[in-house]
Each structure stands twice: as structure tokens, then as C-alpha cells.
Design a protein around this motif. Structure first.
Motif, PDB file in Angstrom:
ATOM      1  N   LEU A   1       0.842  -1.186   0.000  1.00  0.00           N
ATOM      2  CA  LEU A   1       0.000   0.000   0.000  1.00  0.00           C
ATOM      3  C   LEU A   1       0.879   1.239   0.000  1.00  0.00           C
ATOM      4  CD1 LEU A   1      -2.787  -0.898   2.619  1.00  0.00           C
ATOM      5  CD2 LEU A   1      -3.064  -0.694   0.145  1.00  0.00           C
ATOM      6  N   THR A   2       0.395   2.275  -0.647  1.00  0.00           N
ATOM      7  CA  THR A   2       1.068   3.571  -0.661  1.00  0.00           C
ATOM      8  C   THR A   2       0.017   4.638  -0.387  1.00  0.00           C
ATOM      9  OG1 THR A   2       0.700   3.860  -3.051  1.00  0.00           O
ATOM     10  CG2 THR A   2       2.741   2.759  -2.376  1.00  0.00           C
ATOM     11  N   ILE A   3       0.469   5.837  -0.054  1.00  0.00           N
ATOM     12  CA  ILE A   3      -0.473   6.921   0.234  1.00  0.00           C
ATOM     13  C   ILE A   3      -0.059   8.171  -0.527  1.00  0.00           C
ATOM     14  CG2 ILE A   3       0.756   7.802   2.278  1.00  0.00           C
ATOM     15  CD1 ILE A   3      -2.118   8.112   3.560  1.00  0.00           C
ATOM     16  N   ASP A   4      -1.043   8.943  -0.889  1.00  0.00           N
ATOM     17  CA  ASP A   4      -0.836  10.186  -1.633  1.00  0.00           C
ATOM     18  C   ASP A   4       0.271  11.019  -0.988  1.00  0.00           C
ATOM     19  OD1 ASP A   4      -1.159  12.859  -2.705  1.00  0.00           O
ATOM     20  OD2 ASP A   4      -3.165  12.288  -3.344  1.00  0.00           O
ATOM     21  N   HIS A   5       1.199  11.538  -1.819  1.00  0.00           N
ATOM     22  CA  HIS A   5       2.289  12.345  -1.298  1.00  0.00           C
ATOM     23  C   HIS A   5       1.784  13.553  -0.526  1.00  0.00           C
ATOM     24  CE1 HIS A   5       3.630  10.626  -5.272  1.00  0.00           C
ATOM     25  NE2 HIS A   5       4.490  10.065  -4.463  1.00  0.00           N
ATOM     26  N   ASP A   6       0.606  14.058  -0.918  1.00  0.00           N
ATOM     27  CA  ASP A   6       0.086  15.298  -0.345  1.00  0.00           C
ATOM     28  C   ASP A   6      -0.972  15.024   0.723  1.00  0.00           C
ATOM     29  OD1 ASP A   6       0.233  18.076  -0.277  1.00  0.00           O
ATOM     30  OD2 ASP A   6      -1.467  18.327  -1.635  1.00  0.00           O
ATOM     31  N   TRP A   7      -0.850  13.895   1.445  1.00  0.00           N
ATOM     32  CA  TRP A   7      -1.912  13.505   2.375  1.00  0.00           C
ATOM     33  C   TRP A   7      -2.097  14.504   3.515  1.00  0.00           C
ATOM     34  CZ3 TRP A   7      -0.546  12.804   7.440  1.00  0.00           C
ATOM     35  CH2 TRP A   7       0.774  12.437   7.740  1.00  0.00           C
ATOM     36  N   ARG A   8      -1.096  15.272   3.825  1.00  0.00           N
ATOM     37  CA  ARG A   8      -1.208  16.246   4.921  1.00  0.00           C
ATOM     38  C   ARG A   8      -2.108  17.435   4.569  1.00  0.00           C
ATOM     39  NH1 ARG A   8       3.834  14.259   4.900  1.00  0.00           N
ATOM     40  NH2 ARG A   8       4.703  13.431   6.857  1.00  0.00           N
ATOM     41  N   SER A   9      -2.487  17.550   3.293  1.00  0.00           N
ATOM     42  CA  SER A   9      -3.301  18.687   2.863  1.00  0.00           C
ATOM     43  C   SER A   9      -4.800  18.416   2.895  1.00  0.00           C
ATOM     44  CB  SER A   9      -2.902  19.101   1.436  1.00  0.00           C
ATOM     45  OG  SER A   9      -1.563  19.551   1.393  1.00  0.00           O
ATOM     46  N   GLY A  10      -5.205  17.221   3.319  1.00  0.00           N
ATOM     47  CA  GLY A  10      -6.624  16.927   3.416  1.00  0.00           C
ATOM     48  C   GLY A  10      -7.331  17.858   4.395  1.00  0.00           C
ATOM     49  N   ASP A  11      -8.585  18.171   4.122  1.00  0.00           N
ATOM     50  CA  ASP A  11      -9.326  19.124   4.959  1.00  0.00           C
ATOM     51  C   ASP A  11      -9.386  18.676   6.412  1.00  0.00           C
ATOM     52  OD1 ASP A  11      -9.763  20.690   2.744  1.00  0.00           O
ATOM     53  OD2 ASP A  11     -11.756  19.867   2.344  1.00  0.00           O
ATOM     54  N   LEU A  12      -9.764  17.424   6.641  1.00  0.00           N
ATOM     55  CA  LEU A  12      -9.890  16.940   8.014  1.00  0.00           C
ATOM     56  C   LEU A  12      -8.529  16.791   8.674  1.00  0.00           C
ATOM     57  CD1 LEU A  12     -12.720  14.296   7.480  1.00  0.00           C
ATOM     58  CD2 LEU A  12     -12.930  16.592   8.441  1.00  0.00           C
ATOM     59  N   VAL A  13      -7.524  16.427   7.901  1.00  0.00           N
ATOM     60  CA  VAL A  13      -6.173  16.338   8.445  1.00  0.00           C
ATOM     61  C   VAL A  13      -5.699  17.710   8.914  1.00  0.00           C
ATOM     62  CG1 VAL A  13      -3.748  15.940   7.830  1.00  0.00           C
ATOM     63  CG2 VAL A  13      -5.490  14.278   7.173  1.00  0.00           C
ATOM     64  N   ARG A  14      -5.934  18.746   8.083  1.00  0.00           N
ATOM     65  CA  ARG A  14      -5.510  20.091   8.466  1.00  0.00           C
ATOM     66  C   ARG A  14      -6.265  20.563   9.705  1.00  0.00           C
ATOM     67  NH1 ARG A  14      -0.877  20.969   7.686  1.00  0.00           N
ATOM     68  NH2 ARG A  14      -1.434  22.902   8.747  1.00  0.00           N
ATOM     69  N   THR A  15      -7.546  20.247   9.782  1.00  0.00           N
ATOM     70  CA  THR A  15      -8.325  20.615  10.962  1.00  0.00           C
ATOM     71  C   THR A  15      -7.752  19.949  12.201  1.00  0.00           C
ATOM     72  OG1 THR A  15     -10.342  20.920   9.664  1.00  0.00           O
ATOM     73  CG2 THR A  15     -10.612  20.549  12.020  1.00  0.00           C
ATOM     74  N   PHE A  16      -7.400  18.671  12.068  1.00  0.00           N
ATOM     75  CA  PHE A  16      -6.808  17.944  13.194  1.00  0.00           C
ATOM     76  C   PHE A  16      -5.484  18.581  13.599  1.00  0.00           C
ATOM     77  CE2 PHE A  16      -4.046  14.486  14.722  1.00  0.00           C
ATOM     78  CZ  PHE A  16      -4.766  14.074  15.831  1.00  0.00           C
ATOM     79  N   LEU A  17      -4.651  18.902  12.624  1.00  0.00           N
ATOM     80  CA  LEU A  17      -3.350  19.496  12.934  1.00  0.00           C
ATOM     81  C   LEU A  17      -3.478  20.881  13.543  1.00  0.00           C
ATOM     82  CD1 LEU A  17      -1.297  18.419   9.779  1.00  0.00           C
ATOM     83  CD2 LEU A  17      -1.080  17.540  12.108  1.00  0.00           C
ATOM     84  N   ASP A  18      -4.505  21.605  13.130  1.00  0.00           N
ATOM     85  CA  ASP A  18      -4.711  22.950  13.670  1.00  0.00           C
ATOM     86  C   ASP A  18      -5.393  22.940  15.025  1.00  0.00           C
ATOM     87  OD1 ASP A  18      -3.526  23.998  11.438  1.00  0.00           O
ATOM     88  OD2 ASP A  18      -5.412  24.389  10.385  1.00  0.00           O
ATOM     89  N   GLY A  19      -5.855  21.729  15.442  1.00  0.00           N
ATOM     90  CA  GLY A  19      -6.494  21.642  16.753  1.00  0.00           C
ATOM     91  C   GLY A  19      -7.842  22.314  16.801  1.00  0.00           C
ATOM     92  N   ALA A  20      -8.551  22.374  15.640  1.00  0.00           N
ATOM     93  CA  ALA A  20      -9.841  23.057  15.597  1.00  0.00           C
ATOM     94  C   ALA A  20     -10.930  22.083  15.183  1.00  0.00           C
ATOM     95  CB  ALA A  20      -9.779  24.228  14.601  1.00  0.00           C
ATOM     96  N   GLY A  21     -12.179  22.493  15.280  1.00  0.00           N
ATOM     97  CA  GLY A  21     -13.314  21.719  14.818  1.00  0.00           C
ATOM     98  C   GLY A  21     -13.562  20.503  15.685  1.00  0.00           C
TER      99      GLY A  21
END
Length: 279
Positions: free
Chosen positions: A158-178
Motif C-alpha cells: 500500500l502507498t499513500i498520496d504524497h500530499d496527504w497532509r493537505s486533506g481538509d480533516l487532516v488540516r483541521t486535526f493538525l490545527d487543533g480546531a473543529g
């Protein structure tokens, strides 16, 4: 999600403290691939049952007098023969690109920086092939290279998209919001505790197809590239194959990648492929 069990995703999300919606978003970014490994690197349970699906080195199996190199001269391409892939022996459930159902894909390139040209050929499984040297292998010269033949065995990956950190929910999680809450507190650059949590989760998710750490691969067919620099498989291009230089020529630590559009790969328009080397 088709390539990983949903219950497995849910279990890993709970284990690593990743919200279920974030985990589902990341699982949707997975793509399958086939790793080609030496027999010694196969999982213990597969060593006696898995037939080979590839070969590095030796002389290329070619139809006599039928294939021409890119320069128009008769015979095989001028670059060294590095990899043959038995299309029929690949686990098709772990490929989301269309390649021939039988025959062999042959890869010609050099691992010395930087190759002037590279070639992919498809040889049908009609029994009319024989081992033939490349033009540079005849009479000596700078391209006189024949690598030792070594069998390769297929392992689903299995492999994952190089840009996986740019997903909307991922960014929300990283920003500590929502709704994902503050578990993903970040320093603003994606290097906080939340980023570490996601990195560990993604590694576990990608490795979930294996019983532990994935085996060392000499080549990869399909999926996202495991590139060392800017990924070449973007902007409409997908990975056909990547080949580790030190898996074929032990003195050269380069990575050769072959990409093309899905349409060109499916139609066998090998001359339209793009080649890149990273080191």
C-alpha cells in the motif's frame, strides 16, 4: 478503502488516537502497489509458495529480429537491461493501473547519473523469444553491462498520496480546531504533537497489509512513488515502476522512476512514458 479493511482502519485510529473521520479520509488516499523483492526478503510464510514475478539482470528475452531500439537500430535498446516483469504473475487485485495481462515488461536504463535515455518494451507471451544482448553488449564499449540475473517475488503493498497532509480533516486535526478537538495541537508548521500522531498512524496504515514492517523491495509496480525528491507522479502522471539502483547494481544508490498517463499505460504506448532518476 477497498484495499484495507474498514475495521482495521477503525482499530488503528483508536490505537493511535486519530479521530475516525480523519482516519477515513486518510484511508481514502491509499493506492495499492506490488513490491518486487528477493526471496530472502519474502515473509516466512510465503517463501515456499509464491512464484517469481520478475527478474533483474541477465540478457533480455526478446523476439528475434523484431524489436528495435530507440535509435532505430535492430536489436534491443542500447541501455542495459535491468528488469523484466512477468505481467501474469502479478497479483492484479493490488494494481489500479492497467498493464498487459500476460507477457513481460522489459526495462532498459542505466543507474549512473544521469541516464540519457531509457526504454520500456512489452514482449507478448507467444513463446517466440530468446535471450539477446543489447547493442552495447556486443564488441565491448562503454555500455557493456550485463547484471547478474536474480529472481524477484511479488508482495502486495500500500502507498499513500504524497500530499496527504493537505486533506481538509487532516488540516483541521493538525490545527487543533473543529470536531477533531485539540489532540492535534500544532506549532503552525505541521510539526507538533498532532503531526507525530498522524505520521505514526499513516505508517501503521500503509504497513497494515503486511505482518509487520514491509519487506525491502528492489522494484515497485504501481501505487504512489516512494520518491526521494519532488514526486514525478503528479499532474496527471501515475507511476508505472520504480527501480532501486542498489538492488541491481550494488555500487549505485539511485532511484529510477517511470511514469505516464493512465491512458498511455493502458494502451501500451510505452514511447510516451517519462523517465526520471533521483539520488
Amino acid at each position: 478503502m477497498a484495499y484495507v479493511d474498514e475495521r482495521n482502519v477503525t482499530g488503528l485510529a483508536g490505537e493511535y488516537g486519530v479521530p475516525a473521520d480523519v482516519a477515513t479520509e486518510l484511508a481514502g488516499l491509499l493506492r495499492p502497489c506490488v513490491l518486487l523483492v528477493r526471496k530472502a526478503d519474502l515473509p516466512d510464510a510465503d517463501r515456499e509458495d509464491v512464484p517469481p514475478a520478475g527478474l533483474t539482470g541477465g540478457l533480455p528475452p526478446l523476439p528475434g529480429g523484431e524489436v528495435r531500439g530507440e535509435g532505430g537500430d535492430g536489436g534491443a535498446p542500447a541501455d542495459p537491461f535491468v528488469l523484466a516483469v512477468d505481467c501474469a504473475a502479478l497479483p492484479r487485485d493490488f494494481l489500479d493501473i492497467e498493464i498487459p495481462s500476460d507477457g513481460q515488461l522489459l526495462f532498459f536504463t542505466t543507474f549512473a547519473y544521469e541516464p540519457e535515455d531509457s526504454t520500456v518494451l512489452h514482449v507478448p507471451a507467444d513463446g517466440s523469444i530468446r535471450e539477446r544482448p543489447s547493442p552495447g553488449n556486443v564488441g565491448g564499449g562503454p555500455r557493456t553491462v550485463v547484471y547478474a540475473p536474480r529472481l524477484l517475488y511479488p508482495v502486495p503493498g500500500l502507498t499513500i498520496d504524497h500530499d496527504w497532509r493537505s486533506g481538509d480533516l487532516v488540516r483541521t486535526f493538525l490545527d487543533g480546531a473543529g470536531e477533531s478537538g485539540g489532540a492535534g495541537e500544532s506549532d503552525g508548521d505541521g510539526f507538533g504533537a498532532g503531526a507525530e500522531v498522524l505520521d505514526r498512524f499513516v505508517e501503521a496504515l500503509v504497513n497494515s497489509v503486511h505482518a509487520g514492517t514491509p519487506p525491502h523491495s528492489v522494484a515497485q509496480i504501481g501505487g504512489f512513488s516512494d520518491q526521494w525528491q519532488v514526486p514525478p507522479d503528479q499532474d496527471g502522471l501515475v507511476l508505472l515502476a520504480q527501480i532501486s539502483g542498489n538492488g541491481v547494481d550494488h555500487g549505485l544508490f539511485t532511484l529510477n522512476l517511470v511514469v505516464g498517463t493512465r491512458q498511455d499505460i493502458a494502451a501500451g504506448r510505452w514511447g510516451n512514458l517519462h523517465f526520471e532518476q533521483q539520488c
